[in-house]
Design an enzyme around this catalytic site. Structure first.
Site, PDB file in Angstrom:
ATOM      1  N   LYS A   3      49.405  34.385  43.891  1.00 53.61           N
ATOM      2  CA  LYS A   3      48.382  35.393  42.930  1.00 53.61           C
ATOM      3  C   LYS A   3      48.385  34.652  41.615  1.00 53.61           C
ATOM      4  CE  LYS A   3      48.477  39.955  41.258  1.00 53.61           C
ATOM      5  NZ  LYS A   3      49.162  41.445  41.068  1.00 53.61           N
ATOM      6  N   SER A  24      40.315  39.063  46.128  1.00 54.31           N
ATOM      7  CA  SER A  24      40.235  38.842  44.397  1.00 54.31           C
ATOM      8  C   SER A  24      40.119  40.330  43.940  1.00 54.31           C
ATOM      9  CB  SER A  24      38.997  38.240  44.116  1.00 54.31           C
ATOM     10  OG  SER A  24      38.816  37.982  42.843  1.00 54.31           O
ATOM     11  N   GLY A  25      40.715  40.493  42.835  1.00 52.85           N
ATOM     12  CA  GLY A  25      40.382  41.820  42.134  1.00 52.85           C
ATOM     13  C   GLY A  25      39.953  41.612  40.776  1.00 52.85           C
ATOM     14  N   GLY A  26      40.048  42.332  39.800  1.00 53.29           N
ATOM     15  CA  GLY A  26      39.741  42.504  38.460  1.00 53.29           C
ATOM     16  C   GLY A  26      40.290  41.618  37.657  1.00 53.29           C
ATOM     17  N   MET A  27      41.592  41.242  37.986  1.00 56.53           N
ATOM     18  CA  MET A  27      42.417  40.324  37.384  1.00 56.53           C
ATOM     19  C   MET A  27      42.961  38.973  37.902  1.00 56.53           C
ATOM     20  SD  MET A  27      44.341  43.017  34.758  1.00 56.53           S
ATOM     21  CE  MET A  27      44.128  44.778  35.192  1.00 56.53           C
ATOM     22  N   ALA A  28      43.082  39.051  39.171  1.00 57.47           N
ATOM     23  CA  ALA A  28      43.493  38.118  39.852  1.00 57.47           C
ATOM     24  C   ALA A  28      42.974  37.998  40.929  1.00 57.47           C
ATOM     25  CB  ALA A  28      45.231  38.415  40.017  1.00 57.47           C
ATOM     26  N   GLU A  29      43.288  36.610  41.667  1.00 59.79           N
ATOM     27  CA  GLU A  29      42.876  36.381  43.240  1.00 59.79           C
ATOM     28  C   GLU A  29      44.245  36.011  43.899  1.00 59.79           C
ATOM     29  OE1 GLU A  29      40.040  33.162  42.383  1.00 59.79           O
ATOM     30  OE2 GLU A  29      41.672  31.954  41.332  1.00 59.79           O
ATOM     31  N   ASP A  70      48.104  50.177  40.675  1.00 59.43           N
ATOM     32  CA  ASP A  70      47.268  49.737  41.481  1.00 59.43           C
ATOM     33  C   ASP A  70      47.228  50.610  42.832  1.00 59.43           C
ATOM     34  OD1 ASP A  70      46.581  47.550  40.120  1.00 59.43           O
ATOM     35  OD2 ASP A  70      48.292  46.273  40.911  1.00 59.43           O
TER      36      ASP A  70
END
Length: 154
Positions: free
Chosen positions: A48, A24-29, A154
């Protein structure tokens, strides 16, 4: 996306069964998922999807849509392919090629712990493959021959 997770799930998401959360990142999993179809058709892929708190952010949704449109136009052995794009109950997603194996961050970390770094020739090989995929993406053109104008963030 951060290093791999061991969090398992069996959530149904549209035509996909989410099997395991990868990261998981800041905007998506990102999930490992299974797609099923007629006559026992199955394939493993990656899903995603936008994080729940961003599903109402019109600007972010547009960025995600643009990312999907661009990524779907890139075909290269060192770039994960986009197979599908859509929304399930207002949550946008991309269905992408799932690349089997350990993440590069995992391999590097494991080597560091064992005090056995990746051999130089292997590091060069990996770097060359990454650079080939990025070069192809940056030089990519639309079906009409116009530059895609990709900027890697990214």
């Amino acid at each position: 996306m951060p290093a791999q997770s061991t969090l398992n799930t069996t959530e149904t998401f549209g035509n996909y069964l989410l099997l395991k959360k990868i990261g998981s990142g800041g905007m998506a999993e990102l999930y490992m998922a299974r797609q099923t179809g007629v006559m026992g058709f199955e394939r493993v892929l990656a899903i995603k999807r936008i994080l729940p708190h961003l599903t109402e952010d019109a600007e972010f949704i547009q960025m995600f849509i643009n990312e999907a449109k661009l990524a779907a136009q890139i075909t290269h052995p060192h770039v994960a392919q986009v197979y599908d794009f859509g929304a399930v109950d207002g949550v946008y997603y991309m269905a992408m090629e799932y690349v089997m194996g350990k993440s590069l961050s995992y391999v590097l970390s494991a080597g560091k712990k064992r005090e056995a770094p990746v051999p130089f020739r292997h590091a060069l090989y990996i770097t060359a493959k990454i650079a080939a995929g990025l070069d192809h993406a940056y030089r990519g053109k639309t079906i009409g021959g116009e530059p895609l104008g990709i900027i890697h963030r990214d």
